[in-house]
Enzyme design. Structure first.
Site, PDB file in Angstrom:
ATOM      1  N   CYS A 133       0.849  -1.191   0.000  1.00  0.00           N
ATOM      2  CA  CYS A 133       0.000   0.000   0.000  1.00  0.00           C
ATOM      3  C   CYS A 133       0.886   1.243   0.000  1.00  0.00           C
ATOM      4  O   CYS A 133       1.660   1.472   0.920  1.00  0.00           O
ATOM      5  CB  CYS A 133      -0.940  -0.069   1.206  1.00  0.00           C
ATOM      6  SG  CYS A 133      -1.391   1.480   1.976  1.00  0.00           S
ATOM      7  N   CYS A 146       0.894   3.415   2.924  1.00  0.00           N
ATOM      8  CA  CYS A 146       1.578   2.828   4.089  1.00  0.00           C
ATOM      9  C   CYS A 146       3.089   3.032   3.970  1.00  0.00           C
ATOM     10  O   CYS A 146       3.767   3.307   4.962  1.00  0.00           O
ATOM     11  CB  CYS A 146       1.282   1.337   4.210  1.00  0.00           C
ATOM     12  SG  CYS A 146      -0.482   0.945   4.326  1.00  0.00           S
TER      13      CYS A 146
END
Ligand code: FAD
Length: 524
Positions: free
Chosen positions: A42, A45
């Site tokens: 991600c 992230c």
């Protein structure tokens, strides 16, 4: 899969947890926890990791009271535990109180943003939400001294250092200093809220925050620091003579001892599409991303049904996989239920019924979606390729959708993709951006060709937004695609300005995402 490591146990102050250690660490723990469930693919992230590392480092001394941890839901061995904790989107932040006995999936962090200071303050609020019985024993009182107790506190007769931080309502500084001093002995820190002016004047406090210090020998007075900041107060108190760091008996540090697995690089051709990428992506989509939902009902169930219908009719590649998708489609269509437990889908995907000739790999093997580091590319890359493939095939073999309710609907694939992303894509930021783009312009799509071009354009918009982002793989820079070397005819100059020949782009996309360039090598 792979050993994408956004956080390293031992190196970062972040406690790195995994399927084996999460429950043990947070159950009946003498400290509270703040755990970030993330996914190493991600992009958001990846971009957020420096903040999380900095936060963990900043509150390292609070560890006996509350700990900052991370768990990678993209790791194969963690899929199960992320399901059990009901983690659907990344990143998800959960608090676990100290001394929780029964299984809990934790409390969601609901701060206004994820800035370091906001999260740090929320950690303090969370600590204060403990009852007297379950408060971490190492955590001193964070409540202000009651006005009635203040005078007697100030009259304390030494023995050890007692620091009283005067501050205004709403200030977190006092509590931060209290927590900073947890590992230090021979000093205790209290906080007091704006007491009456007469007292302040008597003590010689002219502005807040201010620190009043009672020495072990009984002498006392205001502390002068360079700036009235947390770090100045904390380091002043830590450096007082005879104030020493205790040897804390922290529980065993969560251990995971796997080094980065060697990732084998597979040579590949950028002008081809690899079955291995599409099937690995499908495996993660069906067995991990959707599986994060314990049961599906209503609109979500309909979204799944429609997406599976599109897949069953348009997914290219090997017969056992297509047969699996068709079986799944038929089964979903025949369901009389309005809610299904996702385990039933998993049973079918894993072929627990032993239907002959159906199979989907349960291993991840990236080829065209390989990253130069394990956390780069992979799943989101395979999703894009899948989505492009679906729009192209809806255009080149429209009869495939006959009898499904999607026949002759030029937006059918795009809408199914849109709803899948909105309901299920684990990367929440991605889903929100994609929905914005869909909301703005998907309605303008009137033909299957326009659908192919719409997705191409939007993907290029995403590429240009993400250029230079930490999730960009240096070996696969985010540039307008297809590049001139892949498709010379796609590129033109109009009055000296580089521009696309969209007719050529369309032809190129149909070739690139059509069956012609699909390669099975590496699929086994
Ligand atoms: P990707 O962008 O994943 O592309 C995969 C492959 O598709 C490329 O290697 C190339 O072969 C081909 N390709 C590239 N451009 C095009 C194009 N225009 N048309 C057709 N084919 C193309 N990450 C974020 O950080 N923020 C976001 O908001 C975000 N939104 C996303 C939305 C969706 C729907 C998806 C699927 C992903 C999103 N991502 C987002 C992830 C990000 O777009 C990339 O997938 C990820 O960074 C991996 O990049 P990559 O280098 O593998 O190339």
């Amino acid at each position: 899969g792979g050993a994408a490591q956004l956080y390293r146990a031992g190196e970062d102050a972040v406690w790195v947890l995994d399927s084996g250690s999460l429950r043990g660490a947070t159950a009946n723990s003498s400290a509270a926890w703040l755990v970030q469930f993330y996914s190493s693919w991600c992009g958001h992230c990846i971009g957020y990791a420096p903040t999380w590392r900095a936060l963990a480092g900043d509150v390292r001394d609070w560890a006996a009271a509350i700990r900052v941890a991370a768990l990678d839901c993209a790791e194969e061995r963690n899929h199960e535990v992320c399901r059990a904790y009901d983690v659907r989107f990344y990143p998800t932040f959960r608090y676990f109180k100290a001394f929780t006995k029964d299984f809990t999936t934790g409390e969601n962090y609901k701060g206004p943003d994820r800035e370091l200071q906001t999260v740090r303050r929320a950690m303090i609020d969370f600590l204060q939400n403990h009852t007297d019985e379950n408060r971490p024993p190492a955590c001193p009182s964070l409540d202000p001294v009651r006005p009635s107790d203040l005078r007697s506190l100030l009259d304390t007769r030494g023995g050890r250092y007692v620091a009283v931080l005067f501050e205004s309502e709403g200030s977190y500084l006092g509590r931060e200093v209290v927590l900073d001093l947890i590992p230090y002995e021979n000093v205790s820190v209290k906080r007091a809220l704006s007491p009456d002016g007469a007292l302040l004047e008597k003590l010689g406090v002219s502005s807040l925050p201010a620190c009043y210090l009672i020495y072990p020998n009984g002498s006392r007075g205001m502390v002068t620091v360079g700036k009235p900041l947390r770090s100045f107060f904390s380091s002043y108190l830590k450096s007082l003579p005879d104030v020493r760091k205790k040897s804390l008996s922290l529980p065993e540090k969560a251990t995971i001892e796997e080094g980065p697995e060697a990732v084998v690089w597979r040579e590949f051709d950028r002008s081809k599409l690899y079955t291995a990428d599409l099937e690995s992506g499908l495996h993660l989509l069906l067995r991990v991303e959707l599986a994060a939902h314990k049961s599906l009902a209503g609109a979500e169930l309909q979204t799944l049904k429609d997406f599976v219908t599109i897949l069953a009719k348009l997914f290219p590649g090997r017969p056992p996989v297509r047969k699996l998708l068709e079986t799944l489609r038929e089964w979903l269509a025949s369901l009389p239920l309005d809610r299904i437990p996702y385990n039933a889908v998993l049973d079918l995907v894993d072929n627990k019924m032993r239907i002959s000739g159906i199979f989907l790999t349960n291993h991840v093997k990236w080829v065209g979606c390989q990253g130069s580091r394990a956390e780069l590319r992979g799943y989101p890359c395979s999703l894009w390729k899948l989505f492009h493939t679906l729009t192209v095939r809806a255009g080149t073999r429209p009869e495939a959708l006959d009898g499904t309710g999607f026949a002759g609907a030029p937006q059918a694939v795009l809408q199914a993709v849109r709803r899948y992303v909105r309901a299920f894509f684990g990367c929440r930021q991605c889903a929100e951006h994609f929905e914005e783009m869909a909301h703005d312009s998907m309605d303008s799509v009137k033909t299957a060709d326009q659908a192919v071009l719409w997705l191409w354009k939007k993907h290029n918009l995403v590429n240009s937004r993400l250029a230079g982002h930490p999730s960009e793989d240096p070996r696969f820079p985010k540039v307008p695609w297809p590049t001139p070397d892949l498709c010379p005819a796609c590129h033109e100059e109009v009055k000296g300005l580089a521009s696309w020949n969209e007719g050529q782009v369309l032809l190129f996309l149909k070739r690139h995402y059509g069956s012609d360039s699909l390669v099975d090598t590496y699929a086994e």
